[in-house]
Scaffold this active site. Structure first.
Site, mmCIF file in Angstrom:
data_model
loop_
_atom_site.group_PDB
_atom_site.id
_atom_site.type_symbol
_atom_site.label_atom_id
_atom_site.label_comp_id
_atom_site.label_asym_id
_atom_site.label_seq_id
_atom_site.Cartn_x
_atom_site.Cartn_y
_atom_site.Cartn_z
ATOM 1 N N VAL A 1 6.608 0.271 6.123
ATOM 2 C CA VAL A 1 6.074 -0.270 4.881
ATOM 3 C C VAL A 1 4.695 -0.813 5.214
ATOM 4 O O VAL A 1 4.531 -1.501 6.222
ATOM 5 C CB VAL A 1 6.961 -1.419 4.352
ATOM 6 C CG1 VAL A 1 6.344 -2.075 3.137
ATOM 7 C CG2 VAL A 1 8.348 -0.907 4.021
ATOM 8 N N ILE B 1 0.847 -1.194 0.000
ATOM 9 C CA ILE B 1 0.000 0.000 0.000
ATOM 10 C C ILE B 1 0.880 1.240 0.000
ATOM 11 O O ILE B 1 0.598 2.216 -0.679
ATOM 12 C CB ILE B 1 -0.940 0.037 1.224
ATOM 13 C CG1 ILE B 1 -1.794 -1.237 1.298
ATOM 14 C CG2 ILE B 1 -1.830 1.268 1.166
ATOM 15 C CD1 ILE B 1 -2.675 -1.318 2.521
ATOM 16 N N SER B 2 1.942 1.171 0.774
ATOM 17 C CA SER B 2 2.783 2.364 0.881
ATOM 18 C C SER B 2 4.164 1.994 1.406
ATOM 19 O O SER B 2 4.305 1.073 2.216
ATOM 20 C CB SER B 2 2.100 3.351 1.829
ATOM 21 O OG SER B 2 3.026 4.104 2.554
ATOM 22 N N LYS C 1 1.408 -3.066 8.998
ATOM 23 C CA LYS C 1 2.382 -1.971 9.095
ATOM 24 C C LYS C 1 3.690 -2.517 9.644
ATOM 25 O O LYS C 1 3.754 -2.950 10.787
ATOM 26 C CB LYS C 1 1.825 -0.850 9.988
ATOM 27 C CG LYS C 1 2.729 0.370 10.051
ATOM 28 C CD LYS C 1 1.994 1.582 10.608
ATOM 29 C CE LYS C 1 2.882 2.816 10.590
ATOM 30 N NZ LYS C 1 2.177 4.022 11.029
ATOM 31 N N GLY D 1 6.988 4.118 3.201
ATOM 32 C CA GLY D 1 7.417 5.412 3.720
ATOM 33 C C GLY D 1 8.820 5.316 4.272
ATOM 34 O O GLY D 1 9.485 4.292 4.132
ATOM 35 N N LYS D 2 9.217 6.408 4.896
ATOM 36 C CA LYS D 2 10.564 6.442 5.477
ATOM 37 C C LYS D 2 10.654 5.495 6.654
ATOM 38 O O LYS D 2 11.669 4.881 6.892
ATOM 39 C CB LYS D 2 10.856 7.868 5.973
ATOM 40 C CG LYS D 2 11.551 8.714 4.931
ATOM 41 C CD LYS D 2 12.082 9.981 5.576
ATOM 42 C CE LYS D 2 11.080 10.605 6.441
ATOM 43 N NZ LYS D 2 10.580 11.840 6.466
ATOM 44 N N ASP E 1 0.563 14.403 14.510
ATOM 45 C CA ASP E 1 1.009 14.387 13.109
ATOM 46 C C ASP E 1 -0.231 14.442 12.216
ATOM 47 O O ASP E 1 -0.308 13.760 11.193
ATOM 48 C CB ASP E 1 1.838 13.140 12.812
ATOM 49 C CG ASP E 1 2.567 13.238 11.479
ATOM 50 O OD1 ASP E 1 2.688 14.360 10.942
ATOM 51 O OD2 ASP E 1 3.010 12.192 10.958
HETATM 52 P P1 ADP Z 1 3.904 6.339 7.618
HETATM 53 O O1 ADP Z 1 3.294 7.668 7.244
HETATM 54 O O2 ADP Z 1 4.666 6.392 8.907
HETATM 55 O O3 ADP Z 1 4.675 5.715 6.510
HETATM 56 P P2 ADP Z 1 1.148 5.458 7.830
HETATM 57 O O4 ADP Z 1 0.556 4.711 8.969
HETATM 58 O O5 ADP Z 1 0.735 6.877 7.673
HETATM 59 O O6 ADP Z 1 2.727 5.313 7.925
HETATM 60 O O7 ADP Z 1 0.804 4.679 6.496
HETATM 61 C C1 ADP Z 1 1.272 5.102 5.248
HETATM 62 C C2 ADP Z 1 0.170 5.035 4.218
HETATM 63 O O8 ADP Z 1 -0.344 3.722 4.114
HETATM 64 C C3 ADP Z 1 -1.015 5.902 4.568
HETATM 65 O O9 ADP Z 1 -0.870 7.201 4.094
HETATM 66 C C4 ADP Z 1 -2.162 5.191 3.891
HETATM 67 O O10 ADP Z 1 -2.261 5.587 2.549
HETATM 68 C C5 ADP Z 1 -1.745 3.742 3.965
HETATM 69 N N1 ADP Z 1 -2.352 3.086 5.128
HETATM 70 C C6 ADP Z 1 -1.830 2.929 6.357
HETATM 71 N N2 ADP Z 1 -2.660 2.281 7.177
HETATM 72 C C7 ADP Z 1 -3.760 2.017 6.455
HETATM 73 C C8 ADP Z 1 -5.010 1.351 6.740
HETATM 74 N N3 ADP Z 1 -5.269 0.848 7.934
HETATM 75 N N4 ADP Z 1 -5.908 1.249 5.738
HETATM 76 C C9 ADP Z 1 -5.658 1.764 4.513
HETATM 77 N N5 ADP Z 1 -4.525 2.390 4.187
HETATM 78 C C10 ADP Z 1 -3.570 2.515 5.144
HETATM 79 MN MN MN Z 2 1.624 8.751 7.623
#
Ligand code: ADP
Ligand code: MN
Length: 541
Positions: free
Chosen positions: A268, A261-262, A290, A264-265, A406
């Site tokens: 993942v 899905i993503s 996560k 990030g820094k 945040d």
């Molecule tokens: P970080 O910003 O520290 O990398 P996040 O928890 O914000 O971690 O997650 C990063 C991205 O992943 C989010 O912006 C979102 O798009 C997606 N994401 C995270 N958790 C969920 C979730 N429970 N359901 C859907 N998308 C999610």
């Molecule tokens: Mn985030």
């Protein structure tokens, strides 16, 4: 024991007939053993005490439901062995493919070594009807019998020889033998028995039935293959996490990974299909996994502040960094539970182990919900979103006793007309010395976003701050005023107490968390940065 035998071996032992002088053995004093024993006992007592106090606290009970118990490392051995085997198979197949392409070069006539692949990538699904121009096969006696039949020319039949009639590709004997041959070609896992040594024939009906079963079986296997492959998603996480995920596929906690899905820094996020826990609890169908990054490299942000601090140079090893990140993950879990209990729209947590947090994925029919920053909203929707966000900031502070810290359009998801709030690892209680600064920043982010979107009558950050906290003074003054100073002093005294005393009636998490905050703060100060700058840098994602 001396770890370098070469250096310590006396010259006399170099000849097998030489006189052997015994190296001096290291001794451990009784007091050392005793104090170690004492420490272990004390530790155990503390843990017991915590466990007892845990049982009486409903929130701690709830938290405990989601945290995986510690397991012994031996359990991982099987998984490690499997992963090694997978890696080995993969490398083997890559080698075969390399050899194949080396042989074939640019030639029009190519050689296929697919039969030597071990990973099952080459499962052939073609139907038996269209097999007349298949590659030659030559590995069994009944195949030889088939080969004894005259080859069928393009016209589709052979002329009668020695009194036999016309033979076409529909000749029963021939078709049955061909069927038998093809059954022998089913994937090796499918039990077909040994067809060697006799002229085996299978009718089309039997063949089709076997083929159907083989396909079902293969489907099952390829699902398992999917799980172990993890394809690109797997590349995004470290080997330890991979082992953990494999273990979860194995015990059914997760059904498979659907993608990333993503990345990030600091984390993942994978999309996985939820399975069942050992106690039978069903996980959500769509889970967001996560995975907090655990290596120093990925945690440069933190490393920067820690490295320069002489006190942590030796102390802040890789291991410590890992522990801190595990605490961070646990903090997110706790904050999410608190939010859920306060009736806020956030993902439901499902499972936590070490640095991997499994939660419900916020999704619609198209997949994971988009971030608020990425959606195009109508005026009415924008207004709904604004109302919901304001409600959230208030609810978070007043009901959950938390400040997001945040909050921005990056950490709000838009799903079927509602705002969902995520990424709460850094959320703090109002008693945190930085609480008001963070809250004011959250308010500013929100107001700026909605104003930029053109929504009329957006509150000012000051007004929002006042409404949330119930404090009527100028927020800036609020942040700096004497009350806060007092709070900081109290907080520091608390921390000092916690650092020098055995905490009483505290779950270790709180204690550990306080300590890690303290370490973090000290290292930030050492790096000469105000807490505000650091937080902004650390949480900008
Ligand atoms: P970080 O910003 O520290 O990398 P996040 O928890 O914000 O971690 O997650 C990063 C991205 O992943 C989010 O912006 C979102 O798009 C997606 N994401 C995270 N958790 C969920 C979730 N429970 N359901 C859907 N998308 C999610
Ligand atoms: Mn985030």
């Amino acid at each position: 024991m001396d770890s370098n035998p070469e250096k310590s071996t006396p010259p006399s032992t170099q000849s097998p007939w030489g006189k052997v002088t015994q190296p001096a053995t290291a001794t451990t004093s009784l007091t050392e053993i005793m104090s170690e024993q004492l420490a272990t006992d004390l530790h155990k007592k503390e843990v017991d005490k915590y466990t007892k106090s845990l049982l009486s606290d409903p929130f701690e009970k709830e938290v405990a439901c989601y945290i995986a118990p510690e397991t012994s490392d031996c359990e991982n051995d099987l998984m490690i062995a499997r992963m090694l085997q997978m890696q080995f198979d993969k490398e083997h197949d890559e080698g075969i493919k390399r050899t194949e392409s080396k042989w074939n070069g640019t030639s029009k006539v190519t050689v296929s070594l697919d039969n030597f692949l071990v990973s099952g990538e080459n499962d052939d699904d073609s139907d038996y009807e269209d097999d007349m121009d298949d590659r030659k096969r030559h590995w069994d006696t009944f195949e030889a019998s088939e080969a004894a039949f005259p080859t069928i020319p393009k016209c589709g039949y052979t002329k009668p020889t020695e009194g036999k009639g016309i033979v076409t590709k529909h000749d029963i004997t021939m078709a049955n033998r061909r069927n038998a041959c093809r059954v022998m070609e089913f994937p090796p896992e499918f039990q077909t028995g040994d067809g060697g040594g006799f002229d085996m024939r299978l009718s089309n009906q039997v063949f089709n039935s076997l083929k159907r079963h083989s396909k079902i079986d293969q489907g099952r296997r390829s699902k398992m293959h999917d799980k172990s492959e993890l394809s690109t998603s797997e590349q995004a996480v470290d080997p330890q996490t991979r082992i953990m995920l494999h273990k979860w596929f194995d015990n059914g906690l997760l059904e498979g990974v659907r993608g990333i899905i993503s990345t990030g820094k600091e984390a993942v996020i994978l999309h996985a299909e939820g399975g069942k826990k050992e106690d039978g609890t069903q996980l959500p169908k769509n889970c967001a996994v996560k995975v907090f990054k655990t290596t120093m490299n990925e945690f440069k942000e933190r490393d920067k502040y820690i490295r320069n601090d002489y006190r942590f140079r030796d102390k802040f090893t890789k291991q410590n960094c890992r522990k801190m990140i595990e605490l961070w993950a646990e903090k997110e879990l706790r904050n999410l539970i608190r939010m859920k209990n306060a009736g806020l729209r956030c993902p439901a947590v499902a499972h936590l182990k070490k640095h991997v947090l499994v939660m419900e994925m916020i999704s619609d029919s198209r997949g994971p919900a988009p971030k608020l920053k990425d959606v195009v909203l109508s005026d009415a929707e924008l207004s709904v979103a604004y109302e919901q966000v304001i409600e959230f900031v208030k609810g978070m502070y007043q009901k959950a006793g938390l400040i997001h810290a945040d909050l921005s359009e990056y950490n709000i998801l838009w799903c079927e007309g509602d705002c969902w709030f995520i990424d709460v690892g850094q959320a703090v209680e109002p008693r945190h010395p930085g609480a008001r600064t963070f809250l004011y920043r959250d308010c500013t982010n929100i107001c700026t976003f909605f104003r930029r979107k053109g929504l009329p009558n957006v509150l000012s950050p000051d007004e929002l701050f006042k409404q949330v906290t119930g404090l009527n003074d100028d927020p800036k003054k609020c942040i700096e005023d004497a009350v806060l100073e007092q709070q900081i002093k109290e907080f520091e005294r608390d921390e000092e107490l916690l650092a020098h005393q055995e905490p009483r009636n505290h779950y270790p998490f709180e204690h550990c968390w306080q300590k890690s905050l303290e370490e973090n703060k000290a290292s930030k100060e050492a790096a000469g940065l105000s807490s505000h700058t650091v937080e902004v840098e650390a949480t900008k994602t």
